[in-house]
Design an enzyme around this catalytic site. Structure first.
Site, PDB file in Angstrom:
ATOM      1  CD  GLU A 336      -2.930   0.368   0.518  1.00  0.00           C
ATOM      2  OE1 GLU A 336      -2.090  -0.553   0.561  1.00  0.00           O
ATOM      3  OE2 GLU A 336      -2.793   1.383  -0.202  1.00  0.00           O
ATOM      4  CB  CYS A 337      -4.875   5.153   4.882  1.00  0.00           C
ATOM      5  SG  CYS A 337      -4.562   6.520   6.024  1.00  0.00           S
TER       6      CYS A 337
END
Length: 461
Positions: A336-337
């Site tokens: 994620e990210c």
């Protein structure tokens, strides 16, 4: 259902940047260290950094309450579940008290307060204000008759005369108690940067502010009055399935590596708990210090600030090479990210480029302004290891980076319905058993995610 009395407060404000986080920290510090109470902290909204600070002060994992990601039922159950073994619960709001995703205030701090039937303490930045404070407070008292604003904390108060005028205005025109007065100054300042406050675990010296905040709480807050307000909250009904002991977690499942360190610290505690409840054994990895990838059956890389610690990440060539090799061999990876950024070829920030894992073919360029900021809703349109095609996933994004030179060997799993994602239309890059996205999901909102990751990992046993 049985009823249980949970003393509780929601700390809100007329607008963001009023001092809610530092006031909440001060209240927690006084209750935990001054009164010896077990206090459960909560944060309204999809936030990682503020909860990190509240966790450090309270000594208990801060939990998020979000009206966009969770149903009203889930908010209530989540709050009750994690407050049952606490002496008191404190919820830090976000933005202005009535600010939500629409004109009805959906997902606002006020909505959360009403769901859990909690009194609200309003933090007012009194800079360049005297009698007008009463008009402002009256507006918040009467805007929603179903909401109980129980008191005011005055922040950024200039001097003794200023304090007297503010107190008298609130007393005469509002009939509310002033529960604290915090003088103007920098005694409660926490450093911030492009995504908000600096996470507490990034630099040890940042934690030196906590004893100072506790001292200011003792000097400036009426803790006895705050305890009385918290105790005025009505009892809550406890659902039957929350009243007993939690179910034992299964043993002997797959090992899931979690990269968790100063560079990657954005993890909801519920996500990690969901993986364990699905049968996983979590193995924590420090991308700055661990030079080899341990024997794991899957890898979870959350968000954080890899750009800030990019030189140290680049220096750990052994771990980067191991991850690159494991991806090619089919290791299941969910990123994620910040994790998405780390899996790419390089990160360019402030005029310098740093090599990352090189497991996926793209480069990351840091921008001065947010590229994606807010809630994100995606539809699953492409085959991927963890989500069935046709589903819709709610999450949030907050990133100052964009991808360049995305290779042809990658495909997209998500079509963006709300938000920005990678290019305004797509998110979720898929390569072999890797899914990397800017979207941060919460396990309460997407309960199938943890089971899918654990099942994929279990195939490698």
């Amino acid at each position: 259902m049985r009823q249980h009395r949970i003393p509780r407060l929601v700390i809100g404000a007329p607008r963001g940047r009023s001092g809610k986080t530092t006031v909440t920290m001060a209240v927690l510090a006084a209750l935990v260290h001054g009164y010896g109470l077990a206090v459960q902290p909560f944060k309204k909204g999809p936030d990682f950094i503020d909860p990190g600070w509240l966790t450090r002060v309270a000594g208990r994992p801060c939990r998020n309450l979000d009206g966009f990601l969770f149903s009203r039922r889930d908010i209530y159950r989540h709050f009750v579940r994690h407050s049952l073994d606490a002496d008191l619960a404190v919820v830090e709001g976000a933005m202005g008290l009535f600010d939500g995703v629409d004109l009805e205030g959906s997902g606002s701090t006020a909505e959360i307060a009403k769901i859990i039937k909690a009194p609200v303490v309003l933090v007012v930045d009194a800079t360049r204000m005297t009698r007008s404070v009463a008009a402002l407070v009256q507006g918040f008292m009467h805007f929603d008759p179903q909401l109980h604003v129980a008191g005011v904390i005055l922040n950024q108060v200039a001097r003794a005369r200023h304090e007297r005028m503010l107190r008298e205005a609130v007393r005469r025109y509002c009939g509310l108690p002033v529960l604290g007065v915090i003088p103007k100054g920098k005694r409660l300042t926490i450093p911030d940067r492009h995504l908000g406050l600096v996470p507490p675990g990034e630099r040890d010296e940042l934690l030196e502010v906590i004893p100072e905040i506790a001292r200011v709480a003792r000097e400036c807050l009426d803790m006895e009055a705050l305890l009385e307000v918290a105790g005025s909250a009505p009892p809550l009904e406890v659902p039957e399935d929350l009243a007993g002991r939690p179910a034992a977690r299964p043993a002997g499942g797959p090992a899931i590596g979690v990269i968790r360190d100063r560079a990657f610290s954005f993890y909801y505690p519920e996500n990690l708990e969901a993986l364990e409840e699905a049968g996983a054994r979590l193995v924590y990895i420090d991308a700055l210090r661990d030079t080899v990838l341990p024997g794991v059956d899957a890898l979870y890389i959350g968000g954080g600030f890899p750009e800030v610690l990019a030189p140290q990440l680049e220096a750990n060539e052994g771990l980067r090479a191991d991850i690159r090799r494991a991806v090619e061999e089919g290791l299941p990876v969910y990123a994620e990210c910040g994790g998405l950024m780390y899996l790419g070829r390089r990160i360019t920030w402030q005029g310098k480029s740093y090599r990352m894992c090189g497991a996926l073919p793209y480069d990351v360029l840091m921008e001065d302004r947010p590229c994606g900021h807010g809630y994100e809703v995606v539809e699953v349109v492409g085959e991927n290891p963890y989500f069935p095609v046709g589903g819709v996933i709610k999450g949030h994004e907050f990133h100052h980076s964009r991808l360049e030179g995305v290779g042809s060997g990658l495909r997209y799993a998500f079509r963006v319905l709300r938000g920005y994602g990678i290019d305004g239309r797509h998110d979720g890059l898929v390569y072999k058993n890797v899914l990397a996205a800017y979207n941060h999901l919460h396990a309460l909102s997407v309960p199938s995610w943890a089971r899918a990751l654990v099942e994929r990992a279990a195939r490698r046993l």
